[in-house]
Design a protein around this motif. Structure first.
Motif, PDB file in Angstrom:
ATOM      1  N   SER A   6      16.377  -8.204  -0.219  1.00  0.00           N
ATOM      2  CA  SER A   6      15.579  -7.569  -1.273  1.00  0.00           C
ATOM      3  C   SER A   6      15.095  -6.155  -0.904  1.00  0.00           C
ATOM      4  O   SER A   6      14.493  -5.472  -1.725  1.00  0.00           O
ATOM      5  CB  SER A   6      14.359  -8.443  -1.591  1.00  0.00           C
ATOM      6  OG  SER A   6      13.606  -8.658  -0.410  1.00  0.00           O
ATOM      7  N   VAL A   7      15.387  -5.731   0.340  1.00  0.00           N
ATOM      8  CA  VAL A   7      14.850  -4.447   0.803  1.00  0.00           C
ATOM      9  C   VAL A   7      15.513  -3.269   0.082  1.00  0.00           C
ATOM     10  O   VAL A   7      16.738  -3.217  -0.045  1.00  0.00           O
ATOM     11  CB  VAL A   7      15.041  -4.295   2.339  1.00  0.00           C
ATOM     12  CG1 VAL A   7      14.831  -2.852   2.781  1.00  0.00           C
ATOM     13  CG2 VAL A   7      14.086  -5.212   3.071  1.00  0.00           C
ATOM     14  N   THR A  37      11.531  -6.615   6.215  1.00  0.00           N
ATOM     15  CA  THR A  37      11.372  -7.410   4.989  1.00  0.00           C
ATOM     16  C   THR A  37      10.985  -6.554   3.799  1.00  0.00           C
ATOM     17  O   THR A  37      11.044  -7.020   2.659  1.00  0.00           O
ATOM     18  CB  THR A  37      10.313  -8.518   5.187  1.00  0.00           C
ATOM     19  OG1 THR A  37       9.069  -7.915   5.562  1.00  0.00           O
ATOM     20  CG2 THR A  37      10.762  -9.496   6.258  1.00  0.00           C
ATOM     21  N   SER A  38      10.569  -5.313   4.038  1.00  0.00           N
ATOM     22  CA  SER A  38      10.193  -4.444   2.923  1.00  0.00           C
ATOM     23  C   SER A  38      10.182  -2.988   3.361  1.00  0.00           C
ATOM     24  O   SER A  38       9.789  -2.672   4.485  1.00  0.00           O
ATOM     25  CB  SER A  38       8.801  -4.826   2.405  1.00  0.00           C
ATOM     26  OG  SER A  38       8.407  -3.934   1.403  1.00  0.00           O
ATOM     27  N   ASP A  41       9.936  -1.432  -1.680  1.00  0.00           N
ATOM     28  CA  ASP A  41      10.162  -2.491  -2.666  1.00  0.00           C
ATOM     29  C   ASP A  41       9.015  -3.493  -2.641  1.00  0.00           C
ATOM     30  O   ASP A  41       8.161  -3.426  -1.770  1.00  0.00           O
ATOM     31  CB  ASP A  41      11.472  -3.214  -2.342  1.00  0.00           C
ATOM     32  CG  ASP A  41      11.493  -3.667  -0.885  1.00  0.00           C
ATOM     33  OD1 ASP A  41      11.979  -2.895  -0.055  1.00  0.00           O
ATOM     34  OD2 ASP A  41      10.965  -4.747  -0.597  1.00  0.00           O
ATOM     35  N   GLY A  42       9.052  -4.408  -3.566  1.00  0.00           N
ATOM     36  CA  GLY A  42       8.087  -5.498  -3.576  1.00  0.00           C
ATOM     37  C   GLY A  42       6.714  -5.086  -4.049  1.00  0.00           C
ATOM     38  O   GLY A  42       6.504  -3.982  -4.537  1.00  0.00           O
ATOM     39  N   HIS A  44       2.785  -4.533  -3.092  1.00  0.00           N
ATOM     40  CA  HIS A  44       1.939  -4.238  -1.941  1.00  0.00           C
ATOM     41  C   HIS A  44       0.553  -3.854  -2.436  1.00  0.00           C
ATOM     42  O   HIS A  44       0.281  -2.701  -2.724  1.00  0.00           O
ATOM     43  CB  HIS A  44       2.537  -3.122  -1.094  1.00  0.00           C
ATOM     44  CG  HIS A  44       3.948  -3.410  -0.690  1.00  0.00           C
ATOM     45  ND1 HIS A  44       4.267  -4.232   0.355  1.00  0.00           N
ATOM     46  CD2 HIS A  44       5.121  -3.023  -1.225  1.00  0.00           C
ATOM     47  CE1 HIS A  44       5.588  -4.338   0.447  1.00  0.00           C
ATOM     48  NE2 HIS A  44       6.119  -3.612  -0.493  1.00  0.00           N
ATOM     49  N   HIS A  51       4.254   2.420   0.695  1.00  0.00           N
ATOM     50  CA  HIS A  51       5.569   1.776   0.615  1.00  0.00           C
ATOM     51  C   HIS A  51       6.453   2.509  -0.400  1.00  0.00           C
ATOM     52  O   HIS A  51       7.600   2.828  -0.112  1.00  0.00           O
ATOM     53  CB  HIS A  51       5.446   0.306   0.196  1.00  0.00           C
ATOM     54  CG  HIS A  51       5.308  -0.623   1.358  1.00  0.00           C
ATOM     55  ND1 HIS A  51       6.367  -1.007   2.139  1.00  0.00           N
ATOM     56  CD2 HIS A  51       4.214  -1.242   1.872  1.00  0.00           C
ATOM     57  CE1 HIS A  51       5.937  -1.830   3.087  1.00  0.00           C
ATOM     58  NE2 HIS A  51       4.636  -1.988   2.956  1.00  0.00           N
ATOM     59  N   ASP A  58       7.727  -3.161   6.566  1.00  0.00           N
ATOM     60  CA  ASP A  58       7.220  -4.428   7.091  1.00  0.00           C
ATOM     61  C   ASP A  58       8.291  -5.100   7.945  1.00  0.00           C
ATOM     62  O   ASP A  58       9.484  -5.013   7.640  1.00  0.00           O
ATOM     63  CB  ASP A  58       6.857  -5.388   5.946  1.00  0.00           C
ATOM     64  CG  ASP A  58       5.739  -4.865   5.063  1.00  0.00           C
ATOM     65  OD1 ASP A  58       4.897  -4.095   5.550  1.00  0.00           O
ATOM     66  OD2 ASP A  58       5.707  -5.258   3.881  1.00  0.00           O
ATOM     67  N   HIS A  95       2.914  -4.653   9.427  1.00  0.00           N
ATOM     68  CA  HIS A  95       3.015  -3.514   8.508  1.00  0.00           C
ATOM     69  C   HIS A  95       2.835  -2.228   9.312  1.00  0.00           C
ATOM     70  O   HIS A  95       1.881  -2.105  10.078  1.00  0.00           O
ATOM     71  CB  HIS A  95       1.935  -3.619   7.423  1.00  0.00           C
ATOM     72  CG  HIS A  95       1.763  -2.379   6.592  1.00  0.00           C
ATOM     73  ND1 HIS A  95       2.418  -2.189   5.408  1.00  0.00           N
ATOM     74  CD2 HIS A  95       0.993  -1.286   6.794  1.00  0.00           C
ATOM     75  CE1 HIS A  95       2.072  -0.994   4.906  1.00  0.00           C
ATOM     76  NE2 HIS A  95       1.195  -0.431   5.723  1.00  0.00           N
TER      77      HIS A  95
END
Ligand SMILES: [Zn+2]
Length: 102
Positions: A6-7, A37-38, A41-42, A44, A51, A58, A95
């Motif tokens: 998903s990154v 893991t990031s 994206d995602g 936060h 990000h 992350d 992070h």
């Protein structure tokens, strides 16, 4: 080194890429797989803007076998970076963000 599927690395800053190299070397020295893991994206809640501007990433910690080793890896990454980086141990990941203090 590995990216979670998903990154989204779009717009990653060179300063963050440097921290990725350094953190990766720390994980390698502990013989633990390094999984990002990031990046940009995602969701936060706390570190939203850093990000999305490519100034944070992350790293997975659930694959680190023991809690004391998580602390050692976290401290060693923090030691190797400068004060312009903030390294934060979250419940599920480490992070790292770049925010120079002028
Ligand atoms: Zn983060």
């Amino acid at each position: 080194m590995e990216l979670k599927q998903s990154v989204k690395p779009l717009g990653i800053k060179p300063e963050i890429l440097l921290a990725v190299f350094i953190a990766s070397e720390v994980y390698k020295s502990f013989e633990v797989d390094f999984v990002i893991t990031s990046i940009a994206d995602g969701k936060h809640a706390q570190h939203h803007s850093l990000h999305y501007s490519g100034n944070a990433f992350d790293i997975r910690i659930r694959n680190i076998p023991e809690k004391p080793m998580i602390d050692q890896i976290f401290l060693e990454i923090r030691r190797r970076l400068t004060k312009d980086y903030q390294v934060i141990l979250e419940p599920t990941h480490i992070h790292i963000e770049y925010q120079p203090l002028f």
